[in-house]
Scaffold this motif. Structure first.
Motif, PDB file in Angstrom:
ATOM      1  N   GLY A   1      11.550  -0.449  -2.383  1.00 39.20           N
ATOM      2  CA  GLY A   1      11.098  -1.604  -3.238  1.00 39.20           C
ATOM      3  C   GLY A   1       9.754  -2.342  -3.041  1.00 39.20           C
ATOM      4  O   GLY A   1       9.050  -2.835  -3.972  1.00 39.20           O
ATOM      5  N   CYS A   2       8.950  -2.012  -1.934  1.00 35.49           N
ATOM      6  CA  CYS A   2       7.847  -2.645  -1.703  1.00 35.49           C
ATOM      7  C   CYS A   2       6.759  -1.832  -2.372  1.00 35.49           C
ATOM      8  O   CYS A   2       5.801  -2.088  -2.359  1.00 35.49           O
TER       9      CYS A   2
ATOM     10  N   ARG B   1      16.410  -7.104  -1.957  1.00 38.39           N
ATOM     11  CA  ARG B   1      15.962  -6.780  -0.640  1.00 38.39           C
ATOM     12  C   ARG B   1      14.558  -7.127  -0.721  1.00 38.39           C
ATOM     13  O   ARG B   1      13.790  -7.041  -1.744  1.00 38.39           O
ATOM     14  N   GLY B   2      14.330  -7.265   0.710  1.00 42.57           N
ATOM     15  CA  GLY B   2      12.761  -7.327   1.161  1.00 42.57           C
ATOM     16  C   GLY B   2      12.151  -8.509   1.895  1.00 42.57           C
ATOM     17  O   GLY B   2      13.018  -9.574   1.707  1.00 42.57           O
TER      18      GLY B   2
ATOM     19  N   VAL C   1      10.583 -10.393  -1.181  1.00 39.44           N
ATOM     20  CA  VAL C   1      10.939  -9.787  -2.269  1.00 39.44           C
ATOM     21  C   VAL C   1       9.833  -9.341  -3.081  1.00 39.44           C
ATOM     22  O   VAL C   1       8.747  -9.983  -2.630  1.00 39.44           O
ATOM     23  N   ASN C   2       9.757  -8.048  -3.549  1.00 37.58           N
ATOM     24  CA  ASN C   2       8.558  -7.679  -4.657  1.00 37.58           C
ATOM     25  C   ASN C   2       8.719  -8.646  -5.715  1.00 37.58           C
ATOM     26  O   ASN C   2       9.752  -8.678  -6.497  1.00 37.58           O
TER      27      ASN C   2
ATOM     28  N   CYS D   1      11.071  -3.374   6.113  1.00 37.86           N
ATOM     29  CA  CYS D   1      11.139  -4.731   5.685  1.00 37.86           C
ATOM     30  C   CYS D   1      12.177  -4.921   4.630  1.00 37.86           C
ATOM     31  O   CYS D   1      12.709  -5.966   4.691  1.00 37.86           O
ATOM     32  N   TYR D   2      12.470  -3.718   3.833  1.00 31.82           N
ATOM     33  CA  TYR D   2      13.710  -3.762   2.951  1.00 31.82           C
ATOM     34  C   TYR D   2      14.821  -3.403   3.420  1.00 31.82           C
ATOM     35  O   TYR D   2      15.715  -3.228   2.613  1.00 31.82           O
TER      36      TYR D   2
ATOM     37  N   THR E   1      14.509   3.447   5.095  1.00 29.00           N
ATOM     38  CA  THR E   1      14.641   2.301   4.540  1.00 29.00           C
ATOM     39  C   THR E   1      14.639   2.275   3.216  1.00 29.00           C
ATOM     40  O   THR E   1      14.210   3.053   2.339  1.00 29.00           O
ATOM     41  N   HIS E   2      15.002   1.055   2.531  1.00 30.44           N
ATOM     42  CA  HIS E   2      15.227   1.028   1.277  1.00 30.44           C
ATOM     43  C   HIS E   2      13.905   0.626   0.343  1.00 30.44           C
ATOM     44  O   HIS E   2      13.140  -0.078   0.834  1.00 30.44           O
TER      45      HIS E   2
END
Lengths: 260, 375
Positions: free
Chosen positions: A196-197, A139-140, A143-144, A211-212, A193-194
């Motif tokens: 990852g960032c 996701r993202g 993405v990261n 955003c994710y 929110t998911h």
């Protein structure tokens, strides 16, 4: 999946997208040489010219499906790929361009193009997983890059990527960020929110923009009560979810519960 | 805190300043409360100037704000979102890494910290939380070497609470607000006509040694009585209350209570409560490998029973519903913790209430079950 006699072949495919997620791979400046040394980057239009036909051990797919041509092309990519990983909000949920899903696409083409009749496009923007089987979704928006490297390393090693699906709140707490919602009264989508960032926005005292996309078990209805108490009205609650992941189910449903 | 006034020493601001300097001189990494970004959090401090002088806080479910005090108190607030587990049980820790070199493999374990910690301003609830994590990590045949390396030799300078926060309920959990054990030095802050003083009691040899080297006078009986009164008043002003003597049986008798579904409707399963809880200790262990497979590492990071992956067993997660996850967290914290570790897992600090974005209140959830459940 790694054949001992040759380097694994990687392809990076672009569908409807801004190229930002592909750039995350190029942004791995320090690691890019190692990536290039360990794998055969056989198809990567953002970085090199010259398409290579054949089969790929790992395909990274950026972008959403917005045309009939792309809907067919993704099936071909799937057929050429042992493993297919989608990267970014466009590929995993439909992206910002999925805002078309809530309107009439003919109005948009008429507003943007001098000759809308030249435009051949679908009425919707949909994620790759809506068209072909996907082995992993990263996701993202974008993405990261560390997560992207982790996914590539994990697939090369044949292990599960260490990519958590919990909330952004947990990333804030791991980093020692203050909670902008509780301590500042700033509206924040972090709880739904998911991760990852790396909790980027809250680290700079901004609320999370989502955003994710949705975390694994988002409770947007309950968060809505707190957001309302912080001053968001119906229109704001409608619009806050209509961004990069507008077509992700949890965000779409919550947005629909509030009038524009 | 010993009630015998003879054991109490009166230390001035300069004296406390000297104590911090002495700890730094002895090579301790000194951490304490400090104002940062609108909260009082724990960070490394270099002097008294780093402490939150003249600040307090306003706390309720899902709400925290710093507010000014009308005096210059250094410890005039309740606990913030951080707890000492950030230092003793770090959020992210590489356990080991291995590098392949030809046919040989070189293994490196977690580089243990060389310096020892000194914590300033540890509250009674936090002393209890540290004791609980000691039980979790150090008791039994398999003590955790990573926790032990950080915990051993740590100096704990406690503060008796002069302020009860809006979500505090240590008096209900019998974990405060008076520091009774587990500290090296315990302070009570006094701001009176005589000036700004700290009454200090030592709990260990290192505490006695540090205090002996700190300029002090013997506390007067009047000062000791004032200090007692301050802490007594704090105990009476708790923001929350929760009857705690029967929680084990109460909760385990009510595993099917409809309240679990009601709280699940509000719960965000965001994990904030477990992250801020000073006793929650669970971690996820993650492996990583580089592109060529020449180097691998294993690390652990704080995890939460509110994440789906936390209960992943073969084939999937056994706690799919948020109802089952909230119930797991609360029944473990308040009930089965007794069976596992011999005490409650809750110290009544109130962090889970304040830092829940939707203000879910563990004391209210217990009350709801108590009022309508199987008693």
């Amino acid at each position: 999946m790694t054949a001992p006699h040759r380097r694994p072949r990687l392809a990076v495919w672009k569908f409807a997208s801004c190229d930002g997620c592909q750039l995350s791979l190029l942004d791995c400046e320090d690691e890019l040489l190692a990536v290039a040394g360990a794998i055969d980057i056989a198809y990567f239009p953002e970085a090199t010219r010259g398409a290579v036909s054949g089969h790929y051990d790992l395909s990274l797919v950026e972008g959403s499906i917005t045309t009939a041509h792309d809907a067919e092309r993704i099936r071909q990519v799937r057929g050429r790929s042992a493993r297919l990983v989608t990267i970014g909000a466009c590929a995993t949920s439909g992206g910002i361009q999925a805002l078309r899903n809530f309107a009439d696409i003919r109005d948009f083409t008429a507003a943007v193009y001098a000759r809308p009749d030249y435009i051949s496009t679908l009425a919707t923007s949909t994620p790759i997983a809506g068209h072909v089987a996907v082995d992993f979704e990263l996701r993202g928006c974008p993405v990261n890059k560390r997560q992207l490297l982790e996914v590539i390393c994990a697939f090369l090693a044949g292990r599960r990527p260490a990519v958590a699906a919990h909330s952004v709140c947990m990333e804030c707490k791991l980093k020692g960020n203050l909670c902008v919602m509780v301590a500042h009264g700033t509206a924040c989508l972090g709880p739904v929110t998911h991760a990852g960032c790396g909790a980027l926005c809250p680290a700079y005292h901004r609320g999370c923009y989502g955003c994710y996309g949705p975390q694994e078990t988002p409770n947007t209805a309950s968060l809505g009560g707190s957001l309302r108490a912080l001053g968001m009205d119906e229109r704001a609650l409608h619009r806050i979810y209509r961004t990069f992941n507008a077509n992700a189910e949890a965000f779409r449903c919550e947005s629909d519960r509030h009038a524009d | 805190m010993p009630t015998d006034a003879d054991q109490l020493l009166a230390v001035t601001l300069d004296g406390l300043s000297g104590l911090i300097a002495a700890l730094i001189r002895r090579g301790y990494r000194v951490a304490g409360p400090t104002v940062r970004d609108g909260i009082i959090g724990y960070d490394e401090i270099a002097s008294l100037e780093d402490l939150p002088r003249g600040w307090s806080d306003e706390q309720r479910g899902g709400h925290y704000r710093l507010v000014r005090r009308d005096d210059e108190a250094l410890f005039g607030y309740a606990v913030g979102p951080h707890s000492w587990k950030r230092y003793l049980h770090p959020p992210l820790l590489q356990l080991w890494r291995a590098r392949r070199n030809g046919d040989a493999t070189a293994l490196e374990s977690d580089p243990r910290p060389r310096e020892r910690f000194a914590f300033i301003g540890v509250r009674s609830c936090e002393l209890h939380a540290i004791a609980i994590q000691d039980e979790v990590f150090l008791r039994g045949r398999h003590a955790d070497p990573h926790y032990r390396a950080r915990r051993d030799g740590a100096v704990l300078i406690a503060v008796n609470c002069a302020v009860a926060g809006g979500t505090c309920f240590c008096a209900s959990m019998k974990t405060g607000p008076r520091a009774t054990a587990g500290f090296d030095i315990a302070l009570t802050e006094l701001i009176t006509d005589e000036g700004h003083l700290f009454l200090a009691a030592s709990g260990t040899d290192i505490g006695r040694e540090l205090l002996a080297q700190t300029p002090h006078r013997n506390a007067t009986p009047e000062q000791a009585a004032t200090a007692e009164k301050i802490v007594d008043r704090t105990a009476q002003r708790m923001g929350r209350q929760m009857r705690s003597d029967d929680l084990h049986d109460l909760l385990l008798r009510n595993l099917d209570h409809p309240r679990w579904s009601e709280v699940a409707d509000r719960c965000l399963s965001c994990g904030n409560c477990t992250m801020v809880c000073p006793t929650c200790f669970c971690t996820a262990v993650e492996d990583s490998s580089d592109l060529t497979g020449a180097e691998v590492s294993r690390s652990r990071r704080w995890d939460s029973c509110f994440s789906v992956d936390f209960s992943y067993l073969h084939g999937g997660s056994v706690r799919q519903s948020v109802r089952s996850r909230y119930r797991q967290w609360m029944t473990h914290k308040l009930a089965t913790w007794h069976d596992q570790f011999g005490s409650s897992g809750c110290v009544g600090c109130g962090r889970c209430i304040t830092w829940c974005p939707v203000g879910i209140d563990i004391t209210e959830e217990v009350r709801a079950i108590r009022e309508s459940g199987h008693s």
